[in-house]
Enzyme design. Structure first.
Site, mmCIF file in Angstrom:
data_model
loop_
_atom_site.group_PDB
_atom_site.id
_atom_site.type_symbol
_atom_site.label_atom_id
_atom_site.label_comp_id
_atom_site.label_asym_id
_atom_site.label_seq_id
_atom_site.Cartn_x
_atom_site.Cartn_y
_atom_site.Cartn_z
ATOM 1 C CB ALA A 1 -1.901 2.603 7.914
ATOM 2 C CE1 TYR B 1 2.207 10.242 21.924
ATOM 3 C CE2 TYR B 1 3.284 11.967 20.999
ATOM 4 C CZ TYR B 1 3.117 10.900 21.748
ATOM 5 O OH TYR B 1 4.615 10.709 22.003
ATOM 6 N N GLY C 1 8.727 -5.336 2.883
ATOM 7 C CA GLY C 1 8.764 -4.558 1.539
ATOM 8 C C GLY C 1 9.582 -4.507 0.551
ATOM 9 C CE LYS D 1 -1.477 -2.137 11.998
ATOM 10 N NZ LYS D 1 -0.912 -1.008 11.036
ATOM 11 C CB VAL E 1 -1.039 -0.068 1.242
ATOM 12 C CG1 VAL E 1 -1.825 1.310 1.121
ATOM 13 C CG2 VAL E 1 -1.862 -1.180 1.183
ATOM 14 C CE1 TYR F 1 -1.419 -5.688 11.211
ATOM 15 C CE2 TYR F 1 -3.500 -6.548 11.038
ATOM 16 C CZ TYR F 1 -2.531 -5.721 10.465
ATOM 17 O OH TYR F 1 -2.936 -4.852 9.335
ATOM 18 C CB SER G 1 2.670 -2.638 10.550
ATOM 19 O OG SER G 1 1.936 -3.688 11.284
HETATM 20 P P1 NAD Z 1 3.463 -4.399 3.600
HETATM 21 O O1 NAD Z 1 3.806 -5.690 4.424
HETATM 22 O O2 NAD Z 1 3.575 -4.743 2.204
HETATM 23 O O3 NAD Z 1 3.927 -3.202 4.018
HETATM 24 C C1 NAD Z 1 4.589 -2.733 5.379
HETATM 25 C C2 NAD Z 1 5.778 -1.983 5.049
HETATM 26 O O4 NAD Z 1 6.055 -1.636 6.306
HETATM 27 C C3 NAD Z 1 6.791 -2.712 4.570
HETATM 28 O O5 NAD Z 1 7.409 -2.036 3.321
HETATM 29 C C4 NAD Z 1 7.801 -3.172 5.652
HETATM 30 O O6 NAD Z 1 9.172 -3.109 5.258
HETATM 31 C C5 NAD Z 1 7.669 -2.067 6.499
HETATM 32 N N1 NAD Z 1 7.958 -1.857 7.627
HETATM 33 C C6 NAD Z 1 7.544 -2.972 8.783
HETATM 34 N N2 NAD Z 1 8.150 -2.818 10.114
HETATM 35 C C7 NAD Z 1 9.022 -1.715 9.807
HETATM 36 C C8 NAD Z 1 9.554 -1.038 10.909
HETATM 37 N N3 NAD Z 1 9.812 -1.361 12.113
HETATM 38 N N4 NAD Z 1 10.302 0.130 10.319
HETATM 39 C C9 NAD Z 1 10.360 0.471 9.010
HETATM 40 N N5 NAD Z 1 9.425 -0.061 8.197
HETATM 41 C C10 NAD Z 1 8.709 -1.188 8.417
HETATM 42 O O7 NAD Z 1 1.781 -4.256 4.132
HETATM 43 P P2 NAD Z 1 0.666 -3.611 3.364
HETATM 44 O O8 NAD Z 1 -0.336 -4.648 3.122
HETATM 45 O O9 NAD Z 1 1.282 -2.688 2.227
HETATM 46 O O10 NAD Z 1 0.184 -2.627 4.696
HETATM 47 C C11 NAD Z 1 0.524 -1.491 5.016
HETATM 48 C C12 NAD Z 1 -0.083 -1.065 6.164
HETATM 49 O O11 NAD Z 1 -1.511 -0.989 5.854
HETATM 50 C C13 NAD Z 1 0.003 -1.911 7.298
HETATM 51 O O12 NAD Z 1 -0.137 -0.965 8.348
HETATM 52 C C14 NAD Z 1 -0.987 -2.489 7.595
HETATM 53 O O13 NAD Z 1 -1.351 -2.761 8.972
HETATM 54 C C15 NAD Z 1 -2.153 -1.515 7.012
HETATM 55 N N6 NAD Z 1 -3.368 -2.379 6.441
HETATM 56 C C16 NAD Z 1 -3.222 -2.949 5.353
HETATM 57 C C17 NAD Z 1 -4.197 -3.932 4.620
HETATM 58 C C18 NAD Z 1 -4.192 -4.437 3.654
HETATM 59 O O14 NAD Z 1 -5.212 -5.486 3.179
HETATM 60 N N7 NAD Z 1 -3.307 -4.441 2.880
HETATM 61 C C19 NAD Z 1 -5.507 -4.092 5.672
HETATM 62 C C20 NAD Z 1 -5.487 -3.162 6.737
HETATM 63 C C21 NAD Z 1 -4.576 -2.489 7.244
#
Ligand code: NAD
Ligand code: UDP
Length: 343
Positions: free
Chosen positions: A131, A176, A50, A166, A26, A162, A92
């Site tokens: 997010a 905050y 990522g 969140k 995302v 998880y 995350s």
């Molecule tokens: P993703 O795993 O592709 O992306 C998460 C990114 O965060 C990755 O690039 C990862 O390397 C980075 N990351 C993780 N821990 C880190 C840290 N400690 N320091 C720096 N970078 C870090 O997941 P996504 O699907 O793109 O999800 C992105 C966000 O959206 C997340 O917070 C997730 O909880 C939220 N979200 C996504 C969905 C979905 O369906 N994709 C649904 C609900 C919530």
């Protein structure tokens, strides 16, 4: 929905943004959309789930910088000197396979990581967007889920690393806002899919798409009658932008209310790929939410946002991306990519 970046409620210009987790699925689409809108972007990511491949095409943009950094560690000058007007916290693990593999890291990113991102927003009087996720509703006892529902979460189960991270992140964000007056927003994102999902991230859509393209059976868990409401990433990103450009604190559900069973989604994927659906039944998953469907009244009325990409169109674009980028697994010659799915 307000258009353009404008300024936040503290009067700060929002022409620069820090995106934590910007190299993820995302996050990479979000960075792209922000840049297209004229916002300078610092993408911060430790690449744990990522990939730099997701943002490779953005490097020609002069207003784009990448900092490889773990958000749970103190932020270096290379991030703070960006003086952001907007801070997005997406850092995350998000796929169940990923957060099961990284339980402590996931808790830490939600707790310490959220605090660091909030401190950055506080220091620069930036608008902050968390997010969050539909997982805060756990295995919901009401459907559809509106923001006023407080959820049914197992605090020690396998998904708790998880879900509770969140929920804590939401609580910290709200604190905050109340305590320090930070201009915060909470987005509760529902299942999002599209190009750049990792093919091995274990989530339903990449699994089903890769399996169908490779002529394998689709791994449906449990009865397959549990539901999800999947939202194309372009719609999700538009929702996140609508929220950050508003003054709304959230939480706001960002998702597509088109609720389907997992079996129906498997059938839709097979139809787009152009193969017969064969199922490889898998055991039910512990604490797997049985119903998930967003009530998006708040997003519609307060942000003027609602999804526009239907399942057939979204799956068509997604299947095409997976087919075009397959490293070794070429599409099965016996399947015909039709590019259309039935309802
Ligand atoms: P993703 O795993 O592709 O992306 C998460 C990114 O965060 C990755 O690039 C990862 O390397 C980075 N990351 C993780 N821990 C880190 C840290 N400690 N320091 C720096 N970078 C870090 O997941 P996504 O699907 O793109 O999800 C992105 C966000 O959206 C997340 O917070 C997730 O909880 C939220 N979200 C996504 C969905 C979905 O369906 N994709 C649904 C609900 C919530
Ligand atoms: N699922 C499935 N087969 C798979 C992967 C997932 O049937 O190969 C199911 C999973 O058990 C859940 C739904 O599909 O019921 C969505 O799972 P996903 O991992 O995409 O996200 P979740 O909503 O559970 O976080």
């Amino acid at each position: 929905m307000s258009k353009g970046a404008g300024s936040n409620r503290t009067g700060r210009s929002s022409r620069s943004a820090v995106v934590f987790g910007g190299a993820g699925f995302v996050g990479s689409h979000l960075c792209e959309a922000l840049l297209a809108d004229g916002t300078a972007v610092v993408c911060v990511d430790n690449l744990v789930t990522g990939s730099l491949d997701n943002i490779e095409h953005l490097h020609r943009e002069a207003r784009f910088r990448v900092v490889e950094h773990d958000i749970t560690e103190p932020l270096p000058r290379s991030i703070t000197r960006a003086d952001p007007g907007q801070v997005f916290h997406l850092a995350s693990a998000a796929s169940p396979d990923d957060y099961h593999r990284l339980p402590l890291e996931t808790l830490h990113a939600g707790a310490v990581g959220t605090e660091r991102a909030l401190e950055l927003a506080r220091e620069h009087r930036a608008r902050f967007l968390l997010a969050s996720t539909s997982e805060v509703y756990g295995d919901p006892l009401v459907s559809p889920q509106s923001e006023s529902y407080h959820g049914n979460v197992n605090p020690t189960g396998p998904r708790s690393v998880y879900d509770e991270a969140k929920r804590y992140a939401e609580a910290l964000t709200a604190a905050y806002r109340r305590t320090h007056g930070v201009d915060t927003a909470i987005a509760r994102i529902f299942n999002t899919y599209g190009p750049r999902m990792r093919r091995d991230d274990g989530r339903m859509i990449p699994n089903f798409v890769c399996q169908a393209l490779e002529g394998r059976s689709l791994t449906v868990t449990g009865s397959g009658l549990q539901t999800r409401s999947v939202c194309h990433v372009d719609d999700t990103v538009a929702g996140l932008l609508a929220l950050i450009r508003s003054a709304h604190p959230g939480p706001v559900n960002i998702g597509n209310p088109d609720e389907r069973t997992v079996l129906e989604i498997a059938r839709a994927v097979a139809e787009v790929v152009g193969c017969d659906l064969t199922v490889a039944p898998c055991p039910p998953v512990e604490d797997d939410p049985q119903r998930r469907c967003p009530d998006i009244t708040v997003a519609r009325t307060a942000l003027g946002w609602s999804p526009t990409v239907d399942l057939a169109d979204g799956l068509t674009r997604t299947v095409r991306w997976f087919a075009d980028t397959a490293p070794s697994s070429r599409p099965n010659p016996n399947t015909v990519f039709t590019g259309a799915a039935g309802g």
